[in-house]
Write a protein that holds these residues in place. Structure first.
Motif: not given
Length: 262
Positions: A87-102
């Motif tokens: 899956t290829i997608d964007g994100a609204d935020e990502f942190d150093t551990e690649l946790n996201l807000i979408k």
């Protein structure tokens, strides 16, 4: 045509262009939603046209499905595909551990289902989305319309015991009416400013009656591709720890840009 793009659109374009290099013949792909993901769909369509690449896409929203169809990308449902390669997608935020807000595009439910049904998830983004701690971007929570105010009140009560900087919540609107997701639900945006423990918050939010899903993507993203306005891309793999600096040339392509009606 590429020279006419703004720096932010150039960053999105080069990240998307680099991401489709990971796509191989025969893959079943999750196609994300949002402005950056739309670039990816266009770049993927170009590879299909020019290289004869054979793939099948599973869109994460009606908008992405419409775009993919218009560009000639074969699509199917997740129920038909069953499991995806990538899956290829964007994100609204990502942190150093690649946790996201979408969920800024109100497609978080389908996006999370598709991403978790994939062997790998690649996030394409620009450097502005990188944060030390998640939460500056409002956290979307999808709730069913029935009793949504009760669900919102329960969320606000829960936030009192969470490690967050702010606890304001608002119903996302579309003009004068509540925004309706593809699944017929509402979005409550949590304006938290800082989330101290994203993993804990993601788990407890989904225990609230009426909450369908939240926009915290924890341990789902494998690779982030960060685009820059000068054509540079940084590819970071959370599993191997590898970080690669690369560059994508701006080559004007009628195949990508002529389709744009936005």
């Amino acid at each position: 045509m590429a020279a006419e793009l703004s720096p932010i659109d150039k960053a999105k374009f080069v990240a998307a262009k680099r991401a489709v290099d990971f796509v191989e013949n025969g893959m079943k792909l999750g196609l994300g939603t949002g402005s950056t993901a739309a670039w990816m769909v266009r770049c993927l369509a170009e590879r299909i046209r020019e290289e004869g690449l054979r793939v099948t896409g599973v869109p994460t929203s009606s908008r992405t499905a419409e775009l993919a169809r218009s560009l000639g990308i074969p699509i199917t449902s997740l129920d038909e595909a069953r499991w995806l390669d990538l899956t290829i997608d964007g994100a609204d935020e990502f942190d150093t551990e690649l946790n996201l807000i979408k969920g800024g595009g109100a497609a978080l439910l389908q996006e999370k289902i598709v991403a978790t049904a994939s062997d790998q998830m690649i996030v394409i983004t620009d450097a502005a989305k990188s944060v030390t701690q998640l939460g500056a971007f409002p956290l979307p929570v999808e709730v069913i319309p029935f009793g949504w105010q009760t669900s919102k009140a329960l969320i606000e009560e829960l936030l009192v015991s969470m490690d967050v900087l702010n606890r304001d919540c608002s119903l996302r609107m579309n003009g004068d009416a509540a925004l309706i997701t593809d699944e017929g639900n509402y979005i409550v945006d949590l304006h938290l400013k800082r989330i101290g423990n994203p993993r804990q918050l993601a788990m407890v939010l989904n225990q609230i009656p009426g909450v369908v899903e939240n926009g915290l993507f924890i341990d789902i993203c494998d690779i982030v591709i960060i685009g820059h306005g000068d054509g540079r891309v940084v590819v970071r793999d959370i599993n191997t720890g590898d970080v690669q600096d690369d560059r994508v040339d701006f080559v004007p392509s009628d195949n990508i840009f002529a389709d744009m009606g936005e």
